[in-house]
Scaffold this active site. Structure first.
Site, short mmCIF file in Angstrom:
data_model
loop_
_atom_site.label_atom_id
_atom_site.label_comp_id
_atom_site.label_asym_id
_atom_site.label_seq_id
_atom_site.Cartn_x
_atom_site.Cartn_y
_atom_site.Cartn_z
CG HIS A 11 -0.64 7.43 -1.11
ND1 HIS A 11 -1.20 6.75 -2.16
CD2 HIS A 11 -0.81 6.62 -0.02
CE1 HIS A 11 -1.69 5.59 -1.75
NE2 HIS A 11 -1.47 5.49 -0.45
CD GLU B 97 -2.48 2.83 5.23
OE1 GLU B 97 -2.53 3.29 6.38
OE2 GLU B 97 -3.31 3.14 4.34
#
Length: 509
Positions: free
Chosen positions: A73, A147
């Site tokens: 990202h 994550e």
């Protein structure tokens, strides 16, 4: 968006045939997901975890070649603040992060992706939406792509984590593979999740896949794909909107596919810009520059001899020299091969003209050296016709080499790697940047030495003519090398290598 959070996919692969490895601490054991760390477990729980980690988990067989593009990202608000994010879902993309995602969209705009998988976390999902653009297919979210779970660390500024957790925070920094918090081993758990992700991604009927996720999970996806264990956490960098590419090639016997890392961390910004590696400043760096294209248009192993560069090769060398102009290169070490010597000379000439070009206020002097150990041409000449007719542009082509060739290549490249590390040991310069120019085959072998891998891993990496790969040494030449990027070609502009290929012509893959 569609969620795969509750999907249950079975593993259908055959048993993986594992090559035998020499025993060495922190060396991965095979080109599957098998790995072993030479540390004795201290508790029964640790022993159980070790047993689970060292289990061989073959990937499911595939019917056709598949390319997977991983993107981290863009910069988030917590990235900007220096706050530990983990799997929390409170940060969003900054304006810079949105711009990075838009750059990645432009980079991938012509690519024929069949499907996009994304982490469900806001910062990743928004990046995926920007890159995916106006494509009609829905983005598939999967919670396994979130994550790394960092439990009590999440939300803390880094100095707060150090003050509050002391030794535990220190272990997270220096021994992440064995880091324990709140009764969990986050990196080990992450590696398990990454394997689950690959099972689902490979089971999908698609040839070109986009995956948008996060720093740590993308590291784990790359590592588990090529068979590297948790001790490689923070060794394979993933920058904001950095792009990594993996090729999965079906086996004739229907077993677990051959896997090749085609590209690592191609970033929207310069890969050689001053900065940190894995959060640490570095003053020692090796830049592996692949020679420019030669007059051998077929790029076969049998024509690895002493060739001149063609016009494209000259342009590639000039583009590389321009990229490196912002760095003060100390030494250029080259193979004596003509194309390598030409590339090295072009880089040196641009470096020494830095003052005239406005990149420095004083003239630069660059030391030039030739190392015969970087010349790989003679290794391949006695090889069989089946080997020498192979194109070194195909992903994973090194898997077909015989043992004599790979052993010789590893031995010579080991001597060359030692020479490069010796160059870094000069303490008279505050910053030491060494550029090595060689054929892609030689640099693949050098990457293997940097990662402490045996010759069985040669087929796990791919490099193109004119590409660069960057290795940082934040702990000095005696510390572990941090791979900043592999096969970076964005600097070549209109002559850069496309990140993905058309999936229409499967034979050309």
């Amino acid at each position: 968006m569609i969620s795969l959070a509750n999907a249950s996919l079975l593993l259908h692969g055959r048993d993986h045939h594992l090559p035998t490895k020499r025993r060495s601490p922190f060396t991965v054991r095979s080109s599957s997901s098998l790995q072993e760390i030479d540390k004795s477990p201290t508790t029964a729980e640790d022993s159980k975890l070790r047993s689970e980690l060292c289990a061989s988990v073959p990937f499911p067989p595939i019917k056709a070649a598949k390319r997977v593009v991983l993107v981290r990202h863009g910069q988030s608000t917590w990235n900007e603040e220096g706050r530990i994010q983990g799997s929390s879902n409170f940060s969003v993309l900054t304006k810079k992060g949105e711009a990075q995602a838009e750059t990645s969209r432009q980079m991938l705009i012509d690519d024929s992706f069949d499907i996009c998988f994304s982490s469900p976390l806001i910062r990743s999902k928004r990046t995926a939406e920007i890159i995916w653009g106006t494509r009609e297919d829905e983005i598939i979210t999967d919670s396994d792509l979130r994550e790394i779970d960092l439990y009590s660390f999440q939300g803390l500024l880094k100095h707060e984590g150090k003050a509050k957790f002391g030794p535990a925070f220190r272990q997270w920094q220096v021994d992440a593979a064995n880091f324990n918090i709140d009764g969990h081993y986050p990196v080990r758990e992450l590696w398990g999740r990454a394997r689950n992700c690959w099972t689902k991604i490979l089971a999908h009927e698609s040839k070109s896949v986009l995956v948008v996720a996060h720093n740590a999970v993308n590291q784990a996806l790359v590592a588990t794909a090529i068979g590297l264990g948790t001790e490689y956490f923070r060794i394979l960098l993933q920058s904001n909107c950095g792009v990594s590419v993996l090729d999965f090639i079906p086996r004739a016997d229907g077993g677990s596919p051959l896997i090749c890392l085609n590209r690592l961390n191609q970033t929207p910004g310069s890969p050689v810009a001053t900065g940190s590696s894995a959060g640490r400043r570095t003053s020692r760096r090796i830049i592996l520059v692949c020679q420019g294209s030669t007059q051998d248009s077929e790029a076969t192993v049998s024509k690895l001899g002493d060739q001149q560069m063609n016009m494209l090769g000259v342009i590639q060398a000039q583009k590389t020299a321009e990229l490196l102009l912002d760095l003060k290169v100390s030494t250029i070490i080259s193979s004596p091969n003509n194309a390598c010597a030409q590339t090295a000379t072009i880089i040196s000439q641009v470096q020494e003209a830095a003052d005239c070009l406005g990149a420095d206020c004083v003239p630069r002097y660059v030391e030039m050296k030739n190392i015969p150990d970087l010349d790989v041409a003679e290794i391949f000449q006695p090889s069989t016709k089946d080997t020498t007719d192979v194109s070194y542009l195909r992903p994973g082509w090194l898997n077909g080499l015989d043992d004599r060739v790979t052993s010789t290549l590893r031995e010579l490249s080991g001597q060359a790697w030692h020479s490069l590390l010796t160059e870094l040991s000069d303490e008279s310069e505050e910053e030491k940047i060494v550029v090595a120019v060689a054929h892609p085959v030689a640099h693949i072998a050098l990457i293997g030495h940097c990662l402490n891998l045996t010759e069985e891993w040669l087929g796990s990496f791919h490099l193109d003519a004119g590409s660069i790969s960057v290795v940082d040494f934040p702990d000095g030449r005696t510390g572990r090398g941090i791979i900043r990027c592999i096969n970076y070609t964005a600097h070549l502009g209109r002559w850069s290598i496309p990140i993905t290929r058309s999936t229409v012509d499967d034979d050309s893959f």
